[in-house]
Enzyme design. Structure first.
Site, PDB file in Angstrom:
ATOM      1  CD  GLU A 205      -3.189   1.520   2.441  1.00 53.17           C
ATOM      2  OE1 GLU A 205      -3.806   2.546   2.416  1.00 53.17           O
ATOM      3  OE2 GLU A 205      -3.061   0.618   3.252  1.00 53.17           O
TER       4      GLU A 205
ATOM      5  CG  HIS B 274      -1.028   5.629  -0.952  1.00 50.26           C
ATOM      6  ND1 HIS B 274      -1.817   4.981  -1.938  1.00 50.26           N
ATOM      7  CD2 HIS B 274      -1.057   5.889  -0.123  1.00 50.26           C
ATOM      8  CE1 HIS B 274      -1.937   4.355  -1.041  1.00 50.26           C
ATOM      9  NE2 HIS B 274      -1.745   5.084   0.172  1.00 50.26           N
TER      10      HIS B 274
ATOM     11  CG  HIS C  75      -7.324   3.729   0.587  1.00 46.40           C
ATOM     12  ND1 HIS C  75      -7.190   4.899   0.975  1.00 46.40           N
ATOM     13  CD2 HIS C  75      -6.004   3.429   0.635  1.00 46.40           C
ATOM     14  CE1 HIS C  75      -6.370   5.297   1.113  1.00 46.40           C
ATOM     15  NE2 HIS C  75      -5.248   4.902   1.387  1.00 46.40           N
TER      16      HIS C  75
ATOM     17  CG  ASP D 178      -0.356   4.727   4.406  1.00 40.91           C
ATOM     18  OD1 ASP D 178      -0.928   4.910   3.523  1.00 40.91           O
ATOM     19  OD2 ASP D 178      -1.821   4.879   4.844  1.00 40.91           O
TER      20      ASP D 178
END
Length: 325
Positions: A7, A9, A163, A286
């Site tokens: 995960e 980004h 998400h 993350d």
């Protein structure tokens, strides 16, 4: 021990520009979180800077995905163009760093008729799944208009990551207001509201019978399952009332994978393992919203009882789910 983070980004400048150009009321205010500190610099970097951060953390492979809210609420025709452009950019990054990067597809959710086609195209480019949100405008993810997405994802073996997203304005006004502007936003996003929204989207998919129609469909939830593993007594009662033959926690064990999203808390790990199995757990940082150090990650991984379970969590489960060689 290999480490795959799932995960992580990035930003497409074209997508961000289109989201910022939306009229007030449609614009997603959680975009502000991407601009805190140096988040934007990290999100915009799909090159050596990202690889350097991975090296410092001990991460071997990142599965990259557009930062929230993805392609968001842009007009249907624009959503198709922006999704394709973003996916092409992500594919270029993966091609440049084939040993270090994989990608989740962005999908034009405001144009349901185009969603399955873009997922198919992205799968052909080597994408390992897709990241979506629990609601597009007033349309929930479990709406029948998205059933082609689930059928296609199941047929192609493309997992879907749900998400968290900003709650609807009416909900925010009722439940997440009354403080200063940034505290309101934090309460409605990472502090609480985001996670209820993602949990609700997943629960609605279960109640809608999505997994009975598409038993091979695989969903990923971040943040240790977005609270669902902690509420199984009540959700099991819900599925019984809804007329489903299986309990909510049964679907969690067969159709859901859970990642930690940088929340390196041994208590959350232990509880999640009471609800599901080690084969359903995945590691993630993350990026760039959580920034554990290599020492933080090593300390957390020491909580696993043996090397076999530890390696399933760090890499083996991701390799199997995403078919990473």
């Amino acid at each position: 021990m290999p480490l795959i983070a799932i995960e992580e980004h990035w930003n497409s400048p074209a997508v961000i520009a289109a989201l910022r150009a939306l009229p007030e009321g449609q614009r997603d205010e959680s975009l502000a979180l991407s601009e805190l500190g140096d988040n934007l610099a990290h999100l915009n970097d799909l090159g050596e800077g990202r690889i350097a951060v991975m090296d410092a953390q001990g991460v071997d492979v990142q599965v990259i995905s557009l930062a929230p809210p993805g392609v968001g609420e842009v007009a249907p025709a624009d959503a198709v163009v922006l999704s394709r452009e973003a996916n092409d950019l992500a594919a270029e990054a993966v091609a440049k760093y084939p040993a270090r990067l994989r990608a989740f597809a962005a999908l034009p959710m405001t144009n349901p008729a185009a969603v399955a086609g873009e997922l198919e195209r992205a799968a052909g480019l080597g994408f390992v799944g897709t990241m979506v949100y629990g609601r597009t405008g007033e349309t929930p993810l479990d709406d029948p208009c998205y059933d082609d997405l689930f059928a296609t994802a199941a047929a192609l073996g493309q997992p879907i990551f749900i998400h968290p997203q900003l709650p609807p304005r009416a909900v925010r006004d009722a439940a997440y207001s009354g403080f200063d502007e940034m505290t309101n936003l934090a309460l409605a996003t990472f502090g609480w509201g985001w996670h209820l929204e993602a949990a609700l989207a997943a629960l609605r998919l279960i109640v809608r019978g999505t997994f009975d129609r598409h038993p091979d469909l695989q969903i990923i939830l971040g943040h240790w399952g977005e609270l669902l593993p902690f509420w199984s007594d009540r959700t099991n009662s819900l599925t019984r009332v809804a007329g489903l033959e299986r309990r909510a926690e049964d679907y969690l064990r067969t159709n859901f994978h859970i990642t930690c999203s940088g929340m390196l808390n041994p208590v959350l790990l232990r509880h999640t393992l009471e609800v599901t199995t080690i084969d359903r757990l995945l590691f993630s940082v993350d990026t760039p919203f959580q920034r554990p150090t290599a020492a933080d990650i090593t300390q957390f991984l020491a909580q696993f009882p043996d090397d076999e379970d530890r390696q399933k969590f760090t890499a083996d489960n991701a390799r199997k789910l995403f078919r990473i060689g």
